[in-house]
Design an enzyme around this catalytic site. Structure first.
Site, PDB file in Angstrom:
ATOM      1  N   ASP A   1       0.832  -0.977   0.107  1.00  0.00           N
ATOM      2  CA  ASP A   1       0.111  -0.102  -0.382  1.00  0.00           C
ATOM      3  C   ASP A   1       1.096   1.092  -0.038  1.00  0.00           C
ATOM      4  OD1 ASP A   1      -2.704   1.402   0.776  1.00  0.00           O
ATOM      5  OD2 ASP A   1      -2.004   2.126   2.657  1.00  0.00           O
ATOM      6  N   SER A   2       0.558   2.313  -0.355  1.00  0.00           N
ATOM      7  CA  SER A   2       1.051   3.390   0.017  1.00  0.00           C
ATOM      8  C   SER A   2       1.689   3.952   1.256  1.00  0.00           C
ATOM      9  CB  SER A   2       0.105   5.423  -0.877  1.00  0.00           C
ATOM     10  OG  SER A   2      -0.908   4.199  -0.173  1.00  0.00           O
TER      11      SER A   2
ATOM     12  N   CYS B   1      -4.740  -1.373  -2.115  1.00  0.00           N
ATOM     13  CA  CYS B   1      -4.331  -0.223  -2.673  1.00  0.00           C
ATOM     14  C   CYS B   1      -5.219   0.286  -3.503  1.00  0.00           C
ATOM     15  CB  CYS B   1      -3.124   0.656  -2.540  1.00  0.00           C
ATOM     16  SG  CYS B   1      -2.900   1.985  -3.120  1.00  0.00           S
TER      17      CYS B   1
ATOM     18  N   GLU C   1      -2.714   9.762   7.184  1.00  0.00           N
ATOM     19  CA  GLU C   1      -1.161   9.585   7.596  1.00  0.00           C
ATOM     20  C   GLU C   1      -0.541  10.400   8.365  1.00  0.00           C
ATOM     21  OE1 GLU C   1       1.083   7.974   4.788  1.00  0.00           O
ATOM     22  OE2 GLU C   1      -0.373   6.235   4.753  1.00  0.00           O
TER      23      GLU C   1
ATOM     24  N   CYS D   1     -11.103   2.859   0.113  1.00  0.00           N
ATOM     25  CA  CYS D   1      -9.791   3.670   0.159  1.00  0.00           C
ATOM     26  C   CYS D   1      -9.412   2.816   1.256  1.00  0.00           C
ATOM     27  CB  CYS D   1      -9.985   5.162   0.287  1.00  0.00           C
ATOM     28  SG  CYS D   1      -7.691   5.463   1.025  1.00  0.00           S
TER      29      CYS D   1
ATOM     30  N   HIS E   1      -7.318   2.982   3.931  1.00  0.00           N
ATOM     31  CA  HIS E   1      -7.078   3.609   4.859  1.00  0.00           C
ATOM     32  C   HIS E   1      -8.305   4.125   5.532  1.00  0.00           C
ATOM     33  CE1 HIS E   1      -2.847   4.867   3.325  1.00  0.00           C
ATOM     34  NE2 HIS E   1      -2.447   5.168   3.682  1.00  0.00           N
TER      35      HIS E   1
HETATM   36  N1  DGL Z   1      -4.548   3.364   0.758  1.00  0.00           N
HETATM   37  C1  DGL Z   1      -5.348   3.857  -0.567  1.00  0.00           C
HETATM   38  C2  DGL Z   1      -6.379   3.158  -1.269  1.00  0.00           C
HETATM   39  O1  DGL Z   1      -6.864   2.492  -0.714  1.00  0.00           O
HETATM   40  C3  DGL Z   1      -4.777   5.566  -0.472  1.00  0.00           C
HETATM   41  C4  DGL Z   1      -3.991   5.822  -1.306  1.00  0.00           C
HETATM   42  C5  DGL Z   1      -2.957   7.246  -0.982  1.00  0.00           C
HETATM   43  O2  DGL Z   1      -1.775   6.932  -0.895  1.00  0.00           O
HETATM   44  O3  DGL Z   1      -3.796   8.069  -1.556  1.00  0.00           O
HETATM   45  O4  DGL Z   1      -6.228   3.852  -1.670  1.00  0.00           O
END
Ligand code: DGL
Length: 277
Positions: free
Chosen positions: A13-14, A76, A161, A195, A197
């Site tokens: 993931d990011s 992600c 984040e 998402c 997050h």
């Molecule tokens: N968890 C990522 C997603 O599902 C986040 C993306 C991001 O870094 O903006 O889209």
């Protein structure tokens, strides 16, 4: 598929978000070995351009391949929406025909239509995921009768984040985006947190919705779909290490990652810092 050297499953993931998916994966497949990679130093991806998301995601996947992973899950939505197709159709075909990369859009879109009685679904996601239109396009393949409404929430991942989601400022942005989605149709009875997050702010999102609107997260959907995928791919399944080992890697700050991950995963972890570019 040729015989593969044994390796862990890679989860990417990011940043922290993929941990909300990994938490459910390890519940159903606890004995397998996993390497989690969060590209926290370059998160968020959501507002970045297509070439940048593709470049960062492919760098991360290659890094996980170099650690011995034969299967990488893009936990992600942004990376799944923006980078997966190119990775599968170009990079894997040419450079790594024996490796597999899976996203989380497909398992979600296959099933999400079953949740809605009013046949109206709301999607909350990053700007990248929403602008890709991947959810409406993919859902229409499985559930042509479903109406899909989308709302981008560009501030949410930066707030999460940076661990700044529990204050009045964050509440303002959460309410603003949830209201914008609700205003699109009074028929929406199901909202997907598209998402990984967002589960961390699920309660704050629900606070802005009537009780009868259900909020769906992806972790268990993706985990069930992975169990099914593995059962259908015997050669790949035989290549997974099964010692129950977990490795957590971040391109960002180790202390931050260790502290914050607990909230996504429900337990303390020790991570290592890596450079991937
Ligand atoms: N968890 C990522 C997603 O599902 C986040 C993306 C991001 O870094 O903006 O889209």
């Amino acid at each position: 598929m040729a015989r593969l050297s044994k390796g862990p499953i890679g989860i990417f993931d990011s940043g922290y978000g993929g941990l909300s998916v990994f938490k459910e994966i390890e519940k159903v497949l606890p004995d397998l070995d996993y390497i989690y990679l969060g590209d926290n130093a370059r998160a968020p991806y959501g507002s970045r351009s297509f070439p940048t998301i593709y470049k960062y995601t492919w760098q991360s996947v290659k890094f996980l391949f170099d650690q011995g992973c034969n299967l990488v899950i893009l936990a992600c939505n942004t990376a799944s929406a923006k980078a997966l197709r190119n990775i599968q159709q170009i990079n894997l075909k040419i450079e790594h025909p024996d490796k597999r990369v899976l996203g989380i859009l497909r398992p979600t879109t296959e099933i999400i239509g079953e949740y809605s009685k009013t046949k109206s679904i709301g999607i909350l996601g990053t700007s990248g995921t929403v602008s890709s239109n991947s959810y409406p396009i993919e859902i229409s393949k499985f559930f042509p009768e479903i109406k899909v409404f989308q709302q981008a929430c560009p501030m949410w991942v930066p707030l999460i984040e940076n661990w700044a989601y529990n204050n009045e400022g964050a509440e303002f942005f959460i309410k603003k985006n949830v209201d914008s989605l609700s205003d699109q149709s009074a028929e929406i009875d199901t909202i997907l947190l598209a998402c990984t997050h967002y589960p961390i702010i699920e309660d704050q999102i629900k606070d802005n919705l009537p009780d009868e609107v259900q909020v769906i997260t992806q972790g268990d959907i993706v985990a069930k779909s992975l169990v099914d995928y593995i059962s259908r791919h015997e050669v790949l399944a035989k290549s997974f290490l099964r010692t129950g080992k977990r490795i957590f890697l971040t391109t960002g700050d180790v202390e931050d990652f260790n502290n914050h991950s607990e909230h996504f995963l429900g337990r303390k972890i020790t991570s290592e810092q890596v450079d991937i570019d």
